[in-house]
Design an enzyme around this catalytic site. Sequence first.
Site, mmCIF file in Angstrom:
data_model
loop_
_atom_site.group_PDB
_atom_site.id
_atom_site.type_symbol
_atom_site.label_atom_id
_atom_site.label_comp_id
_atom_site.label_asym_id
_atom_site.label_seq_id
_atom_site.Cartn_x
_atom_site.Cartn_y
_atom_site.Cartn_z
ATOM 1 N N ASP A 66 0.886 -1.193 -0.062
ATOM 2 C CA ASP A 66 -0.038 -0.056 -0.180
ATOM 3 C C ASP A 66 0.690 1.218 -0.141
ATOM 4 O OD1 ASP A 66 0.949 -0.384 2.608
ATOM 5 O OD2 ASP A 66 -0.921 -0.697 3.477
ATOM 6 N N ASP A 135 -7.591 -2.311 14.223
ATOM 7 C CA ASP A 135 -8.924 -2.444 13.880
ATOM 8 C C ASP A 135 -9.255 -3.571 13.008
ATOM 9 O OD1 ASP A 135 -7.971 -1.528 11.419
ATOM 10 O OD2 ASP A 135 -9.138 0.244 11.218
HETATM 11 C C1 GLP Z 1 -0.252 0.247 8.699
HETATM 12 C C2 GLP Z 1 0.013 -0.238 7.209
HETATM 13 C C3 GLP Z 1 -0.260 -2.093 7.552
HETATM 14 C C4 GLP Z 1 0.164 -2.474 8.957
HETATM 15 C C5 GLP Z 1 -0.221 -1.520 10.003
HETATM 16 C C6 GLP Z 1 0.203 -2.085 11.423
HETATM 17 O O1 GLP Z 1 -1.706 0.618 8.649
HETATM 18 N N1 GLP Z 1 -0.656 -0.164 5.988
HETATM 19 O O2 GLP Z 1 0.141 -2.668 6.590
HETATM 20 O O3 GLP Z 1 -0.125 -3.770 9.101
HETATM 21 O O4 GLP Z 1 0.124 -0.263 9.823
HETATM 22 O O5 GLP Z 1 1.340 -1.557 11.386
HETATM 23 P P1 GLP Z 1 2.356 -1.593 13.062
HETATM 24 O O6 GLP Z 1 3.173 -3.025 12.722
HETATM 25 O O7 GLP Z 1 3.413 -0.551 13.095
HETATM 26 O O8 GLP Z 1 1.502 -1.880 13.972
#
Ligand code: GLP
Length: 260
Positions: A66, A135
């Site tokens: 993304d 979420d």
């Molecule tokens: C963002 C990314 C996701 C990721 C999420 C959790 O929203 N788009 O791909 O899984 O963050 O991130 P973290 O691993 O920093 O908690």
Amino acid sequence: MEVVIADEDTLALLAADTIERLLRTEAAPVLGLATGSSPLRIYDELTRRHAEAALSFTHAQAFMLDEYVGIADDHPQRYRNVIDTAIATRVDFPDGAVHGPDGSADDLAAAAADYERMIAEAGGIDLQILGIGTDGHIAFNEPGSSLASRTRVKTLTRQTRADNARFFDDDIDRVPNHCLTQGLGTIMEARHLVLIAVGGNKAEAVHQMVEGPISAMWPATVLQLHPHVTVLVDDQAASRLQLGDYYRHAYENKPEWQNF
Ligand code: GLP
């Protein structure tokens, strides 16, 4: 769905082992890379193996999940820059081998369609690394996302923007509202999904993903329909799993012949 509960370092080693096996056995491996803090130890371990154990990415391609829309090209939180810093420029990917959705395109719908085409032309993704949002989102597929969705523009929830504000000087207003993200249907076509989650703030999302009913309200629950998913979680992220003891027992007694 295999659930492995271990400390963060062990989880990173297990994920790196699986990726190393792919890189050493496939002629043209295709990796799926995730941003977020959860995969960073995996990238550090892969970088170490590249430097110390001749692990090479020269025959590999990678696709990101993304990208933010409306973020400056040189912003350190632009996901393209995050992935470059975390892994892409630390190992020996050939020029142009790491791809991301073009969140600064004038025509975002065309950029999304192009991205789907590029993944297909590469033969699909062999191994997709995933994190999970509090979420229950994967990539940026927020609650309500179609379980069959493809790469497209999404609007981020306030919860996700609040979670990610820590990367934007703790100012939610600086977190973009929109993104281009692989869809749940796109992600489901990767041949092996390796999801990593650490910390108590992920416990409910992990519980729903593994044990809850399949629902667009918890987008990660779609992974229950995939034939090859590995869920790597630490004790805190596993703390709400109803069958935690069973997953621990199954992993401790895993037969030699059962591939990871
Ligand atoms: C963002 C990314 C996701 C990721 C999420 C959790 O929203 N788009 O791909 O899984 O963050 O991130 P973290 O691993 O920093 O908690």
